[in-house]
Every structure is written in structure tokens, then in C-alpha cells.
Write a protein that holds these residues in place. Structure first.
Motif, PDB file in Angstrom:
ATOM      1  N   LEU A 121       0.624   8.142  13.759  1.00 28.48           N
ATOM      2  CA  LEU A 121       0.774   7.266  12.589  1.00 28.48           C
ATOM      3  C   LEU A 121       1.742   7.902  11.601  1.00 28.48           C
ATOM      4  O   LEU A 121       1.402   8.843  10.904  1.00 28.48           O
ATOM      5  CB  LEU A 121      -0.599   7.105  11.935  1.00 28.48           C
ATOM      6  N   LYS A 122       2.991   7.395  11.581  1.00 23.40           N
ATOM      7  CA  LYS A 122       4.006   8.056  10.755  1.00 23.40           C
ATOM      8  C   LYS A 122       4.183   7.372   9.408  1.00 23.40           C
ATOM      9  O   LYS A 122       4.863   7.876   8.550  1.00 23.40           O
ATOM     10  CB  LYS A 122       5.341   8.078  11.500  1.00 23.40           C
ATOM     11  N   ASN A 123       3.647   6.170   9.258  1.00 23.26           N
ATOM     12  CA  ASN A 123       3.777   5.460   7.984  1.00 23.26           C
ATOM     13  C   ASN A 123       2.373   5.159   7.464  1.00 23.26           C
ATOM     14  O   ASN A 123       1.555   4.578   8.175  1.00 23.26           O
ATOM     15  CB  ASN A 123       4.569   4.154   8.183  1.00 23.26           C
ATOM     16  N   GLN A 124       2.094   5.560   6.245  1.00 25.27           N
ATOM     17  CA  GLN A 124       0.771   5.312   5.678  1.00 25.27           C
ATOM     18  C   GLN A 124       0.589   3.842   5.311  1.00 25.27           C
ATOM     19  O   GLN A 124      -0.518   3.335   5.254  1.00 25.27           O
ATOM     20  CB  GLN A 124       0.546   6.197   4.431  1.00 25.27           C
ATOM     21  N   LYS A 125       1.712   3.182   5.052  1.00 30.48           N
ATOM     22  CA  LYS A 125       1.633   1.755   4.723  1.00 30.48           C
ATOM     23  C   LYS A 125       1.438   0.941   5.990  1.00 30.48           C
ATOM     24  O   LYS A 125       1.915   1.331   7.060  1.00 30.48           O
ATOM     25  CB  LYS A 125       2.952   1.293   4.088  1.00 30.48           C
ATOM     26  N   LYS A 126       0.803  -0.231   5.850  1.00 27.91           N
ATOM     27  CA  LYS A 126       0.786  -1.163   6.977  1.00 27.91           C
ATOM     28  C   LYS A 126       2.209  -1.635   7.218  1.00 27.91           C
ATOM     29  O   LYS A 126       2.955  -1.878   6.273  1.00 27.91           O
ATOM     30  CB  LYS A 126      -0.109  -2.358   6.660  1.00 27.91           C
TER      31      LYS A 126
END
Ligand SMILES: NC(=O)c1ccc[n+]([C@@H]2O[C@H](COP(=O)([O-])OP(=O)(O)OC[C@H]3O[C@@H](n4cnc5c(N)ncnc54)[C@H](OP(=O)(O)O)[C@@H]3O)[C@@H](O)[C@H]2O)c1
Length: 249
Positions: A4-9
Motif C-alpha cells: 500500500l503505497k498511497n494512504q489515500k483511497k
């Protein structure tokens, strides 16, 4: 499993450069998503992405023709690779090639089906593996009242949109156990480039069929997409949400 490289959806929106798609990109970005906006016209797309970037929103462009299945699948795969996730897929890009059906060329039928329906199938398939692993996903397909009511002069377009509704309901049934929802939003007449080309006498005729006596705005369609992508819509799947001023009630 992708890291998971982006914390945002992360949301992937086809046809995100103008009209309803532009409003969807803005709505999802404002709601806190990182948005990948897809279109063919690079200049227009980059202008929008720059504008939203200056407002502090997290949007990136993907320039491609969604009728090219391999390019579309590759773009979705690279989005997943880059961000480690894909939470929301909005199949919004659509075209019309109107004409009376007895005179319609095969190419006009095929072009509309390939862009409006086959691309949605390809995109859903490319996105679903990651959504299944994450046990989360929101698939939102932009259909049309033409797919519900039919429309003279639009056999190709109405067939593509009716097909999209069947595709969406089938995907909703296949993926429900993985907590992935799939819904359609079916706009009525909405003020965009697609409806700007209609002659004034047709617009007047259409207005008579709309109980609210006006065309919708792209933002009014995007608001429904934002709702379906959000937490409050987690128990809604396989539905067609009609945003048409009451036209096909
Ligand atoms: N406006 C209405 O009254 C209405 C009513 C019912 C349903 N809808 C549906 O709502 C959706 C959006 O409509 P709209 O009115 O906003 O249309 P629009 O103003 O014509 O915009 C279409 C968008 O899709 C992109 N696009 C078209 N073909 C593409 C392709 N092959 N590959 C990649 N991108 C492509 C366009 O960018 P490029 O040209 O740069 O590629 C543009 O961003 C469509 O599915 C349409 O059928 C619209």
C-alpha cells in the motif's frame, strides 16, 4: 500482494477531462481520494490536473483511448503498481454516434459499444483482482436513461447503456461476497459538450419531457457518484441510480 503505497483511497475515472467526468474527478478529489483522470486529449487533461493541483488536490492524468483494451488494462495495472491499491473505479467515458438504425453503419455501432461497454468490462476485470484482495471496492458505471427507456436514433448508444446495466448487476452479484459494490448512475439530459450539440428544437422537446423543466448539471450527477463511492453507500449494490429531473419515473 501489492504494497500500500498511497494512504489515500485511489480512484480511476475514465473521461475525466470535461463534462460529467470532470465534475466526478473534482468531487472525488475533494472527498479525499487520489484520482487518476483518463482522456485522449492530453492538453485538456493536463490543464485540469494542473488547475486542481494548484488547489491542493491529488489528481494525475492518464492519456489513452479506452477503446484500446490493452492500453486500458495496462493503465489500470500501472496505477495499481504505483499506488498499491485501487479503491474506486468510475467508468464514465462515453460517446454517441447517433443515426436512424436502418441507416446505421456497423462502424458506428461497434465504436459506441467498444467505448461505452467493452471498455467498462475491461476496466472492471483489470481492477477487480486488487479489490478482491483488499475486500473493498466501489465500481460505478455511468449509464443513461437511454439504456432504460430506449431512444430513437440511438440504438447503438442505448444498447451500450442497457448492456452496462446488465454488466453492472452481474458484477455486483459476482463480487458482493468480497464487499465490492457495483452500481450504475443513469443521468438524464445533462449540460455538457455531449448535449450542447443538440439543435434548439430538440432541446425544447426534451425539456417538455422533464418534470423539473431543466437539464441537470454535471455536479448533480457527480454528487451521486461521490455518494456511491463514500462510506454511507456500503450497503447499496446492483442498483441504477437515476439522476434525470424525473424524466423516466
Ligand atoms: N450529457 C448527458 O446528457 C448524458 C446523459 C446520460 C448519460 N451520459 C453519460 O455520461 C458520461 C459522460 O458524458 P458527458 O456528457 O460528460 O460527455 P462529454 O462531455 O462528451 O465528455 C466525454 C469524456 O470522455 C472522454 N472520452 C471519450 N471517449 C474516450 C475514449 N475513447 N478514451 C478515453 N476518453 C474518452 C472525453 O475526453 P477525450 O475526448 O479527450 O478523450 C471526455 O473527457 C458518458 O458515459 C455519457 O454517455 C451523459
Amino acid at each position: 500482494m501489492a504494497e500500500l503505497k498511497n494512504q489515500k483511497k485511489v480512484a480511476y475515472v475514465t473521461g475525466g477531462s470535461r463534462g460529467i467526468g470532470e465534475a466526478i474527478v473534482k468531487t472525488l478529489a475533494l472527498d479525499g481520494h487520489h484520482v487518476v483522470a483518463v482522456a485522449r486529449n492530453e492538453e485538456k487533461l493536463r490543464a485540469l490536473v494542473n488547475e486542481l493541483g494548484h488547489l491542493g488536490q491529488s489528481v494525475e492524468p492518464a492519456v489513452l483511448d479506452i477503446a484500446d483494451s490493452a492500453a486500458l488494462a495496462a493503465s489500470i495495472e500501472s496505477t495499481i503498481e504505483k499506488h498499491g491499491r485501487l479503491d474506486v473505479l468510475v467508468n464514465n467515458a462515453g460517446i454517441t454516434r447517433d443515426g436512424l438504425f436502418m441507416r446505421m453503419e456497423d462502424k458506428d455501432f461497434d465504436d459506441v459499444i467498444n467505448t461505452n461497454l467493452r471498455a467498462a468490462f475491461v476496466a472492471c476485470r483489470a481492477a477487480s483482482r486488487t479489490m478482491i484482495r483488499a475486500k473493498f471496492g466501489r465500481i460505478i458505471n455511468i449509464a443513461s436513461v437511454s439504456g432504460i427507456m430506449g431512444n430513437a436514433g440511438q440504438v447503438n448508444y442505448a444498447a451500450s447503456k442497457a448492456g452496462l446495466i446488465g454488466l453492472t448487476k452481474s458484477i455486483a452479484r459476482e463480487l458482493a461476497s468480497k464487499q465490492i459494490t457495483a452500481n450504475c448512475v443513469a443521468p438524464g439530459f445533462t449540460t455538457t459538450d455531449m448535449t450542447d450539440i443538440l439543435p434548439p428544437q430538440i432541446k425544447d422537446k426534451v425539456l417538455e419531457m422533464i418534470p423539473l423543466r431543466r437539464f441537470g448539471s454535471p455536479g448533480e450527477v457527480a454528487a451521486m457518484v461521490g455518494f456511491l463511492a463514500g462510506d454511507a453507500a456500503g450497503y447499496i449494490t446492483g442498483q441504477v441510480m437515476v439522476v434525470d429531473g424525473g424524466m423516466c419515473m
